[in-house]
Motif scaffolding. Structure first.
Motif, PDB file in Angstrom:
ATOM      1  N   SER A  94       0.806  -1.177   0.056  1.00  0.00           N
ATOM      2  CA  SER A  94       0.001  -0.039  -0.195  1.00  0.00           C
ATOM      3  C   SER A  94       0.846   1.197   0.066  1.00  0.00           C
ATOM      4  CB  SER A  94      -0.996   0.049   1.093  1.00  0.00           C
ATOM      5  OG  SER A  94      -0.228   0.052   2.440  1.00  0.00           O
ATOM      6  N   MET A  95       2.114   0.997   0.555  1.00  0.00           N
ATOM      7  CA  MET A  95       3.074   2.102   0.414  1.00  0.00           C
ATOM      8  C   MET A  95       4.135   2.255  -0.894  1.00  0.00           C
ATOM      9  SD  MET A  95       2.641   4.284   2.873  1.00  0.00           S
ATOM     10  CE  MET A  95       4.042   5.188   3.175  1.00  0.00           C
ATOM     11  N   VAL A  96       4.265   0.974  -1.417  1.00  0.00           N
ATOM     12  CA  VAL A  96       5.007   0.933  -2.503  1.00  0.00           C
ATOM     13  C   VAL A  96       4.335   0.464  -3.725  1.00  0.00           C
ATOM     14  CG1 VAL A  96       7.070  -0.500  -3.369  1.00  0.00           C
ATOM     15  CG2 VAL A  96       6.836   0.107  -1.080  1.00  0.00           C
ATOM     16  N   THR A  97       3.821   1.544  -4.597  1.00  0.00           N
ATOM     17  CA  THR A  97       2.824   1.230  -5.375  1.00  0.00           C
ATOM     18  C   THR A  97       3.293   1.389  -7.011  1.00  0.00           C
ATOM     19  OG1 THR A  97       2.222   3.611  -5.493  1.00  0.00           O
ATOM     20  CG2 THR A  97       0.821   2.253  -3.956  1.00  0.00           C
ATOM     21  N   THR A  98       4.284   2.007  -7.047  1.00  0.00           N
ATOM     22  CA  THR A  98       4.955   2.091  -8.558  1.00  0.00           C
ATOM     23  C   THR A  98       6.316   0.984  -8.457  1.00  0.00           C
ATOM     24  OG1 THR A  98       6.608   3.876  -7.883  1.00  0.00           O
ATOM     25  CG2 THR A  98       4.010   4.260  -8.892  1.00  0.00           C
ATOM     26  N   ARG A  99       6.760   0.812  -9.471  1.00  0.00           N
ATOM     27  CA  ARG A  99       7.860  -0.094  -9.818  1.00  0.00           C
ATOM     28  C   ARG A  99       9.227   0.820  -9.334  1.00  0.00           C
ATOM     29  NH1 ARG A  99       6.902  -3.684 -14.930  1.00  0.00           N
ATOM     30  NH2 ARG A  99       4.765  -4.825 -13.978  1.00  0.00           N
ATOM     31  N   GLU A 100       9.129   2.065  -9.505  1.00  0.00           N
ATOM     32  CA  GLU A 100      10.217   2.862  -9.198  1.00  0.00           C
ATOM     33  C   GLU A 100      10.297   2.790  -7.642  1.00  0.00           C
ATOM     34  OE1 GLU A 100      12.121   7.271 -10.241  1.00  0.00           O
ATOM     35  OE2 GLU A 100       9.962   7.161 -10.042  1.00  0.00           O
ATOM     36  N   GLU A 101       9.146   3.118  -6.780  1.00  0.00           N
ATOM     37  CA  GLU A 101       9.209   3.113  -5.593  1.00  0.00           C
ATOM     38  C   GLU A 101       9.725   1.647  -4.952  1.00  0.00           C
ATOM     39  OE1 GLU A 101       4.912   3.906  -4.423  1.00  0.00           O
ATOM     40  OE2 GLU A 101       5.354   6.006  -4.668  1.00  0.00           O
ATOM     41  N   ALA A 102       9.224   0.559  -5.800  1.00  0.00           N
ATOM     42  CA  ALA A 102       9.673  -0.595  -5.383  1.00  0.00           C
ATOM     43  C   ALA A 102      11.172  -0.781  -5.477  1.00  0.00           C
ATOM     44  CB  ALA A 102       8.873  -1.862  -6.158  1.00  0.00           C
ATOM     45  N   ASP A 103      11.793  -0.402  -6.510  1.00  0.00           N
ATOM     46  CA  ASP A 103      13.048  -0.428  -6.770  1.00  0.00           C
ATOM     47  C   ASP A 103      14.004   0.128  -5.565  1.00  0.00           C
ATOM     48  OD1 ASP A 103      13.695  -2.134  -8.894  1.00  0.00           O
ATOM     49  OD2 ASP A 103      14.357  -0.371 -10.315  1.00  0.00           O
ATOM     50  N   ARG A 104      13.478   1.388  -5.069  1.00  0.00           N
ATOM     51  CA  ARG A 104      13.957   2.066  -4.017  1.00  0.00           C
ATOM     52  C   ARG A 104      13.873   1.412  -2.821  1.00  0.00           C
ATOM     53  NH1 ARG A 104      10.985   7.624  -5.816  1.00  0.00           N
ATOM     54  NH2 ARG A 104      12.797   8.364  -7.213  1.00  0.00           N
ATOM     55  N   ALA A 105      12.870   0.709  -2.452  1.00  0.00           N
ATOM     56  CA  ALA A 105      12.484   0.258  -1.236  1.00  0.00           C
ATOM     57  C   ALA A 105      13.371  -1.257  -1.117  1.00  0.00           C
ATOM     58  CB  ALA A 105      11.020  -0.098  -1.112  1.00  0.00           C
ATOM     59  N   LEU A 106      13.405  -1.917  -2.543  1.00  0.00           N
ATOM     60  CA  LEU A 106      14.269  -2.937  -2.208  1.00  0.00           C
ATOM     61  C   LEU A 106      15.926  -2.713  -2.174  1.00  0.00           C
ATOM     62  CD1 LEU A 106      12.364  -5.089  -5.130  1.00  0.00           C
ATOM     63  CD2 LEU A 106      12.417  -5.654  -2.953  1.00  0.00           C
ATOM     64  N   ALA A 107      16.337  -1.703  -2.933  1.00  0.00           N
ATOM     65  CA  ALA A 107      17.679  -1.198  -2.716  1.00  0.00           C
ATOM     66  C   ALA A 107      17.712  -0.777  -1.427  1.00  0.00           C
ATOM     67  CB  ALA A 107      18.067  -0.274  -3.492  1.00  0.00           C
ATOM     68  N   HIS A 108      17.146   0.041  -0.770  1.00  0.00           N
ATOM     69  CA  HIS A 108      17.219   0.429   0.670  1.00  0.00           C
ATOM     70  C   HIS A 108      17.396  -0.669   1.542  1.00  0.00           C
ATOM     71  CE1 HIS A 108      16.065   3.544   3.710  1.00  0.00           C
ATOM     72  NE2 HIS A 108      16.712   2.727   4.286  1.00  0.00           N
ATOM     73  N   GLU A 109      16.419  -1.465   1.789  1.00  0.00           N
ATOM     74  CA  GLU A 109      16.669  -2.794   2.596  1.00  0.00           C
ATOM     75  C   GLU A 109      17.712  -3.621   2.165  1.00  0.00           C
ATOM     76  OE1 GLU A 109      14.848  -2.270   5.168  1.00  0.00           O
ATOM     77  OE2 GLU A 109      13.894  -0.510   4.662  1.00  0.00           O
ATOM     78  N   THR A 110      18.012  -4.071   0.930  1.00  0.00           N
ATOM     79  CA  THR A 110      18.962  -4.691   0.658  1.00  0.00           C
ATOM     80  C   THR A 110      20.262  -4.287   0.971  1.00  0.00           C
ATOM     81  OG1 THR A 110      17.939  -5.875  -1.256  1.00  0.00           O
ATOM     82  CG2 THR A 110      20.166  -6.101  -1.406  1.00  0.00           C
ATOM     83  N   MET A 111      20.424  -2.827   1.116  1.00  0.00           N
ATOM     84  CA  MET A 111      21.621  -2.088   1.635  1.00  0.00           C
ATOM     85  C   MET A 111      21.892  -2.532   3.054  1.00  0.00           C
ATOM     86  SD  MET A 111      21.703   0.917   3.433  1.00  0.00           S
ATOM     87  CE  MET A 111      20.263   1.960   2.937  1.00  0.00           C
ATOM     88  N   HIS A 112      20.857  -2.404   3.772  1.00  0.00           N
ATOM     89  CA  HIS A 112      20.695  -2.887   5.312  1.00  0.00           C
ATOM     90  C   HIS A 112      21.376  -4.219   5.496  1.00  0.00           C
ATOM     91  CE1 HIS A 112      19.258   1.075   6.748  1.00  0.00           C
ATOM     92  NE2 HIS A 112      18.060   0.959   6.238  1.00  0.00           N
ATOM     93  N   LEU A 113      20.876  -5.124   4.636  1.00  0.00           N
ATOM     94  CA  LEU A 113      21.498  -6.289   4.856  1.00  0.00           C
ATOM     95  C   LEU A 113      22.970  -6.349   4.145  1.00  0.00           C
ATOM     96  CD1 LEU A 113      18.522  -8.499   3.146  1.00  0.00           C
ATOM     97  CD2 LEU A 113      19.031  -8.360   5.535  1.00  0.00           C
ATOM     98  N   VAL A 114      23.528  -5.918   3.327  1.00  0.00           N
ATOM     99  CA  VAL A 114      24.791  -5.894   3.089  1.00  0.00           C
ATOM    100  C   VAL A 114      25.841  -4.879   4.045  1.00  0.00           C
ATOM    101  CG1 VAL A 114      26.190  -5.460   0.890  1.00  0.00           C
ATOM    102  CG2 VAL A 114      23.959  -6.196   0.594  1.00  0.00           C
TER     103      VAL A 114
END
Length: 143
Positions: A94-114
């Motif tokens: 409901s907060m990540v509604t576009t593919r661009e927002e999804a890319d940002r969210a995935l990159a941000h959270e993956t960065m926290h893992l790395v």
């Protein structure tokens, strides 16, 4: 409209992340199948596998964490003394509604893992952008 409740510097760094998607695809809606395919790309380029979760109630039940409605995404690596082999990444559709927002969210959270020790420093977001760029190269090579 997205409500940002994080620190303004963190919000600005997150917003500055540039998706490698072609301009005509950035505003397309996110569906679970597309998000799962995209998440696999982030896991591949980061060499850090994770389980993607979109059922936020299940995520909260398993982790014991509250997933607040204004969160776009969150990762859970487990308690400090019993880290998960494969972390969980929850994405709020409901907060990540576009593919661009999804890319940002995935990159941000993956960065926290790395680079978990980087927090939200500029270097952390430089790594997030590098992950986005690598996903773009991976997709470009497959095309």
């Amino acid at each position: 409209m997205t409500v940002h409740r994080g620190h303004p510097v963190t919000n600005a760094r997150h917003a500055a992340l540039h998706s490698p998607l072609p301009a005509h695809e950035r505003a397309l809606p996110v569906d679970t199948a597309w998000l799962r395919r995209r998440a696999r790309l982030f896991a591949a380029v980061s060499d850090r596998p994770f389980h993607l979760v979109v059922d936020l109630q299940a995520y909260s039940s398993v982790t014991g964490l509250t997933f607040y409605p204004h969160y776009a995404a969150q990762v859970y690596t487990g308690p400090e003394d019993a880290q998960l082999t494969v972390p969980l990444m929850a994405v709020n559709l409901s907060m990540v509604t576009t593919r661009e927002e999804a890319d940002r969210a995935l990159a941000h959270e993956t960065m926290h893992l790395v680079v978990p020790s980087y927090g939200h420093k500029a270097a952390a977001f430089a790594k997030a952008q590098l992950l986005l760029d690598e996903v773009g190269q991976l997709v470009g090579a497959a095309a």
